[in-house]
Design a protein around this motif. Structure first.
Motif, PDB file in Angstrom:
ATOM      1  N   THR A 212       0.841  -1.196   0.000  1.00  7.41           N
ATOM      2  CA  THR A 212       0.000   0.000   0.000  1.00  7.41           C
ATOM      3  C   THR A 212       0.869   1.237   0.000  1.00  7.41           C
ATOM      4  OG1 THR A 212      -1.706  -1.171   1.276  1.00  7.41           O
ATOM      5  CG2 THR A 212      -1.864   1.223   1.187  1.00  7.41           C
ATOM      6  N   THR A 213       0.519   2.180  -0.862  1.00 11.77           N
ATOM      7  CA  THR A 213       1.199   3.474  -0.883  1.00 11.77           C
ATOM      8  C   THR A 213       0.167   4.566  -0.631  1.00 11.77           C
ATOM      9  OG1 THR A 213       2.702   4.882  -2.155  1.00 11.77           O
ATOM     10  CG2 THR A 213       0.928   3.829  -3.375  1.00 11.77           C
ATOM     11  N   PHE A 214       0.619   5.660  -0.005  1.00  8.28           N
ATOM     12  CA  PHE A 214      -0.301   6.717   0.438  1.00  8.28           C
ATOM     13  C   PHE A 214       0.049   8.063  -0.197  1.00  8.28           C
ATOM     14  CE2 PHE A 214      -0.044   3.582   3.817  1.00  8.28           C
ATOM     15  CZ  PHE A 214      -1.370   3.359   4.141  1.00  8.28           C
ATOM     16  N   ASN A 215      -0.947   8.921  -0.240  1.00  8.51           N
ATOM     17  CA  ASN A 215      -0.767  10.317  -0.590  1.00  8.51           C
ATOM     18  C   ASN A 215      -1.906  11.072   0.072  1.00  8.51           C
ATOM     19  OD1 ASN A 215       0.140  12.712  -1.860  1.00  8.51           O
ATOM     20  ND2 ASN A 215       0.755  11.546  -3.686  1.00  8.51           N
ATOM     21  N   ASP A 216      -1.850  12.372   0.046  1.00 11.04           N
ATOM     22  CA  ASP A 216      -2.990  13.141   0.534  1.00 11.04           C
ATOM     23  C   ASP A 216      -3.398  14.135  -0.535  1.00 11.04           C
ATOM     24  OD1 ASP A 216      -0.977  15.012   0.690  1.00 11.04           O
ATOM     25  OD2 ASP A 216      -1.184  15.424   2.823  1.00 11.04           O
ATOM     26  N   VAL A 217      -4.627  14.597  -0.444  1.00 12.68           N
ATOM     27  CA  VAL A 217      -5.173  15.475  -1.469  1.00 12.68           C
ATOM     28  C   VAL A 217      -5.911  16.624  -0.791  1.00 12.68           C
ATOM     29  CG1 VAL A 217      -7.257  14.038  -1.669  1.00 12.68           C
ATOM     30  CG2 VAL A 217      -6.649  15.593  -3.515  1.00 12.68           C
ATOM     31  N   MET A 376      -8.186  18.245   4.060  1.00 12.78           N
ATOM     32  CA  MET A 376      -7.302  17.241   3.463  1.00 12.78           C
ATOM     33  C   MET A 376      -7.900  15.837   3.600  1.00 12.78           C
ATOM     34  SD  MET A 376      -4.870  19.221   2.423  1.00 12.78           S
ATOM     35  CE  MET A 376      -3.627  18.027   1.926  1.00 12.78           C
ATOM     36  N   MET A 377      -7.563  14.994   2.644  1.00  9.37           N
ATOM     37  CA  MET A 377      -7.981  13.582   2.679  1.00  9.37           C
ATOM     38  C   MET A 377      -6.781  12.701   2.348  1.00  9.37           C
ATOM     39  SD  MET A 377     -10.475  11.399   0.131  1.00  9.37           S
ATOM     40  CE  MET A 377     -12.037  12.159   0.550  1.00  9.37           C
ATOM     41  N   TYR A 378      -6.623  11.614   3.108  1.00  8.79           N
ATOM     42  CA  TYR A 378      -5.600  10.633   2.782  1.00  8.79           C
ATOM     43  C   TYR A 378      -6.137   9.671   1.719  1.00  8.79           C
ATOM     44  CZ  TYR A 378      -2.708  12.019   6.768  1.00  8.79           C
ATOM     45  OH  TYR A 378      -1.914  12.720   7.640  1.00  8.79           O
ATOM     46  N   LEU A 379      -5.305   9.376   0.731  1.00  2.96           N
ATOM     47  CA  LEU A 379      -5.600   8.379  -0.284  1.00  2.96           C
ATOM     48  C   LEU A 379      -4.688   7.179  -0.063  1.00  2.96           C
ATOM     49  CD1 LEU A 379      -5.663  10.662  -3.471  1.00  2.96           C
ATOM     50  CD2 LEU A 379      -7.600  10.023  -2.023  1.00  2.96           C
ATOM     51  N   ALA A 380      -5.217   5.974  -0.233  1.00  6.41           N
ATOM     52  CA  ALA A 380      -4.422   4.759  -0.086  1.00  6.41           C
ATOM     53  C   ALA A 380      -4.634   3.878  -1.302  1.00  6.41           C
ATOM     54  CB  ALA A 380      -4.819   4.006   1.182  1.00  6.41           C
ATOM     55  N   LEU A 381      -3.558   3.478  -1.939  1.00  3.62           N
ATOM     56  CA  LEU A 381      -3.639   2.558  -3.069  1.00  3.62           C
ATOM     57  C   LEU A 381      -2.936   1.260  -2.690  1.00  3.62           C
ATOM     58  CD1 LEU A 381      -4.503   2.250  -6.110  1.00  3.62           C
ATOM     59  CD2 LEU A 381      -2.093   2.689  -6.647  1.00  3.62           C
ATOM     60  N   ARG A 391       6.819   2.763  -8.720  1.00  2.00           N
ATOM     61  CA  ARG A 391       6.783   3.995  -9.529  1.00  2.00           C
ATOM     62  C   ARG A 391       5.418   4.179 -10.174  1.00  2.00           C
ATOM     63  NH1 ARG A 391       7.248   4.826 -14.884  1.00  2.00           N
ATOM     64  NH2 ARG A 391       7.751   2.621 -15.196  1.00  2.00           N
ATOM     65  N   GLU A 392       4.832   3.095 -10.689  1.00  2.00           N
ATOM     66  CA  GLU A 392       3.525   3.198 -11.333  1.00  2.00           C
ATOM     67  C   GLU A 392       2.430   3.501 -10.320  1.00  2.00           C
ATOM     68  OE1 GLU A 392       4.018  -0.724 -12.923  1.00  2.00           O
ATOM     69  OE2 GLU A 392       3.956   0.054 -14.985  1.00  2.00           O
ATOM     70  N   ALA A 393       2.517   2.894  -9.140  1.00  2.00           N
ATOM     71  CA  ALA A 393       1.515   3.146  -8.103  1.00  2.00           C
ATOM     72  C   ALA A 393       1.538   4.601  -7.654  1.00  2.00           C
ATOM     73  CB  ALA A 393       1.751   2.221  -6.908  1.00  2.00           C
ATOM     74  N   VAL A 394       2.750   5.121  -7.433  1.00  2.00           N
ATOM     75  CA  VAL A 394       2.877   6.516  -6.998  1.00  2.00           C
ATOM     76  C   VAL A 394       2.425   7.455  -8.107  1.00  2.00           C
ATOM     77  CG1 VAL A 394       4.495   8.306  -6.312  1.00  2.00           C
ATOM     78  CG2 VAL A 394       4.699   5.999  -5.335  1.00  2.00           C
ATOM     79  N   THR A 395       2.785   7.155  -9.363  1.00  2.00           N
ATOM     80  CA  THR A 395       2.373   8.001 -10.489  1.00  2.00           C
ATOM     81  C   THR A 395       0.858   8.045 -10.616  1.00  2.00           C
ATOM     82  OG1 THR A 395       4.414   7.443 -11.663  1.00  2.00           O
ATOM     83  CG2 THR A 395       2.627   8.369 -12.968  1.00  2.00           C
ATOM     84  N   PHE A 396       0.214   6.894 -10.388  1.00  2.00           N
ATOM     85  CA  PHE A 396      -1.249   6.855 -10.431  1.00  2.00           C
ATOM     86  C   PHE A 396      -1.844   7.777  -9.376  1.00  2.00           C
ATOM     87  CE2 PHE A 396      -5.202   5.270  -8.667  1.00  2.00           C
ATOM     88  CZ  PHE A 396      -6.004   5.118  -9.786  1.00  2.00           C
ATOM     89  N   LEU A 397      -1.346   7.683  -8.140  1.00  2.00           N
ATOM     90  CA  LEU A 397      -1.888   8.520  -7.068  1.00  2.00           C
ATOM     91  C   LEU A 397      -1.640  10.003  -7.324  1.00  2.00           C
ATOM     92  CD1 LEU A 397      -1.279   6.744  -3.627  1.00  2.00           C
ATOM     93  CD2 LEU A 397      -3.422   7.131  -4.841  1.00  2.00           C
ATOM     94  N   VAL A 398      -0.495  10.334  -7.869  1.00  2.00           N
ATOM     95  CA  VAL A 398      -0.198  11.740  -8.160  1.00  2.00           C
ATOM     96  C   VAL A 398      -1.144  12.260  -9.242  1.00  2.00           C
ATOM     97  CG1 VAL A 398       1.520  13.309  -9.132  1.00  2.00           C
ATOM     98  CG2 VAL A 398       2.199  11.641  -7.398  1.00  2.00           C
ATOM     99  N   ALA A 399      -1.403  11.457 -10.276  1.00  2.00           N
ATOM    100  CA  ALA A 399      -2.333  11.864 -11.331  1.00  2.00           C
ATOM    101  C   ALA A 399      -3.733  12.076 -10.762  1.00  2.00           C
ATOM    102  CB  ALA A 399      -2.362  10.810 -12.436  1.00  2.00           C
ATOM    103  N   LEU A 400      -4.146  11.186  -9.866  1.00  2.00           N
ATOM    104  CA  LEU A 400      -5.449  11.325  -9.219  1.00  2.00           C
ATOM    105  C   LEU A 400      -5.494  12.582  -8.368  1.00  2.00           C
ATOM    106  CD1 LEU A 400      -8.180   9.739  -8.724  1.00  2.00           C
ATOM    107  CD2 LEU A 400      -7.109   8.909  -6.635  1.00  2.00           C
TER     108      LEU A 400
END
Length: 414
Positions: A212-217, A376-381, A391-400
């Motif tokens: 699982t990789t995370f980002n926030d939006v 803010m909201m945390y996103l988890a993929l 790299r692909e997982a992080v790129t997907f989350l950044v695009a989202l």
């Protein structure tokens, strides 16, 4: 003359089901095509209709029993069953016509005046548990389920609106021992749906190399757009503008850019999909179900919102169809509606990734060198590392993230 009612064909590769509840009791009048029982399959609940009009005969199986396709469930005796909503004859109110087991549950409101809907036996097991937990009188609850049956949500709503009880009088000394030993337990058999959910989730953990990789939006732009246009949106499209429409649309765009996130593994092959069928997790009385929005990449935000709203309503009523649960290339699960701040969602096989959304929370963030408060909201993929690289997982989350923080990107397909 009696007509046998058998287990109908339940769908591709489904050969058995569990009897969830009886909707008609022996002696009840039954109309043609009127549901008499509810079966629980691996995916959804299926109501069994009566093939003829008449009077409900004997039950051949009990609630909780596993039945095979084609097996006999009950009999319908010949008689005047054309007016199924009419009060049952006085003879049906005798003890001989009473339900044989407490587990048997006709839906609330199915037979007004039939003499069974005020009994706890007329409730499904999950609703009976909710009634006991909240101390609600089921006779005062208005059912919103199919045919007016009471759902678990109806009981919860009634409990929240129930006035606080008046101070009780001093208890009698004899009641003290009972209060001191009030450590009850209840053993309830897992529904077939819950068993299937448990099996599939465990298989996903055992099979996939899950990470699982995370980002926030920053949700500022979407919240402002929603506040500005929600009234016009609802007036034009007949549905409320929520956040899921934005996320589904943004996800389909990111899936197009990162096709491996939308792919699946089949043996030694990788199957890439040039379409986006988005599975959306929704709650039902029997557990979490995941209906599929077909060709979501071709839909507008309004169409997506209408589809999700329809899924949610029919999931609560237990009216989702099996075909609506099949397939799916990517899943979105919104735990934020229940207050979740962060989670690691589990992949829905054979898919290779699942996006988890969480609650929106105001937090201090740095914008242009200044500390500001933003929603803010945390996103988890969560993804299968056998197929998807970090790299692909992080790129997907950044695009989202970029699409949600600047919704204009969704409009101009950027």
């Amino acid at each position: 003359m009696a007509t046998e009612v058998t287990v109908p064909v339940l769908g591709e590769s489904i050969t058995e089901a569990t009897l969830g509840e009886w909707l008609k009791q022996p002696g009840d009048p039954v109309a043609v095509d009127e549901p008499i029982a509810s079966l629980e399959t691996d995916k959804v609940s299926v109501e069994v209709p009566s093939p003829v009009a008449g009077v409900m005969g004997q039950h051949a199986v009990a609630v909780g029993d596993t039945v095979q396709v084609g097996a006999m469930l009950a009999t319908i005796d010949s008689g005047d069953g054309a007016a199924a909503s009419a009060p049952a004859p006085a003879a049906t109110a005798t003890p001989a016509a009473a339900p044989a087991k407490d587990e048997s549950g006709a839906g609330y409101g199915d037979q007004p005046g039939a003499g069974t809907s005020d009994s706890p036996a007329a409730l499904s097991p999950s609703v009976r548990r909710a009634v006991l937990e909240h101390g609600v009188d089921p006779g005062t609850v208005k059912g919103t389920g199919r045919d007016g049956r009471i759902t678990k949500e109806d009981v919860t709503a009634a409990a929240s609106s129930k006035p606080a009880p008046a101070p009780a009088a001093a208890p009698a000394p004899a009641a003290a021992p009972a209060a001191a030993s009030g450590r009850g337990e209840e053993r309830v058999r897992m529904t077939r749906l819950r068993q299937t959910i448990a099996k599939r989730l465990k298989e996903a953990q055992n099979t996939a190399a899950m990470l699982t990789t995370f980002n926030d939006v920053d949700m500022t732009a979407v919240i402002e757009a929603r506040a500005k246009y929600k009234d016009l949106f609802e007036k034009k499209h007949g549905v409320r503008l929520g956040f899921m429409g934005f996320f589904v649309k943004a996800a389909t765009m990111a899936l197009r850019d990162i096709p491996s996130v939308n792919a699946s593994i089949d043996g030694d092959d990788i199957v890439y999909h040039d379409y986006a069928d988005i599975s959306v997790a929704v709650s039902s009385p029997g557990g979490l179900v995941v209906p599929v929005i077909r060709d979501a990449d071709q839909m507008s935000v309004a169409t997506i919102e209408k589809t999700i709203g329809d899924f949610g309503k029919r999931a609560k009523e237990g009216a989702l169809k099996m075909d609506e649960m099949k397939g799916g290339t990517f899943t979105i699960s919104n735990g934020g509606v229940f207050g979740s701040l962060m989670s690691t969602p589990i992949i829905n096989p054979p898919q290779s990734a699942v996006l988890g959304l969480h609650r929106i929370e105001e937090r201090p963030v740095v914008v242009d060198g200044q500390i500001v408060i933003r929603p803010m909201m945390y996103l988890a993929l969560s993804y299968d590392h056998r197929l998807i690289d970090g790299r692909e997982a992080v790129t997907f989350l950044v695009a989202l993230k970029n699409a949600i923080e600047d919704p204009t990107r969704i409009l101009i397909d950027l």
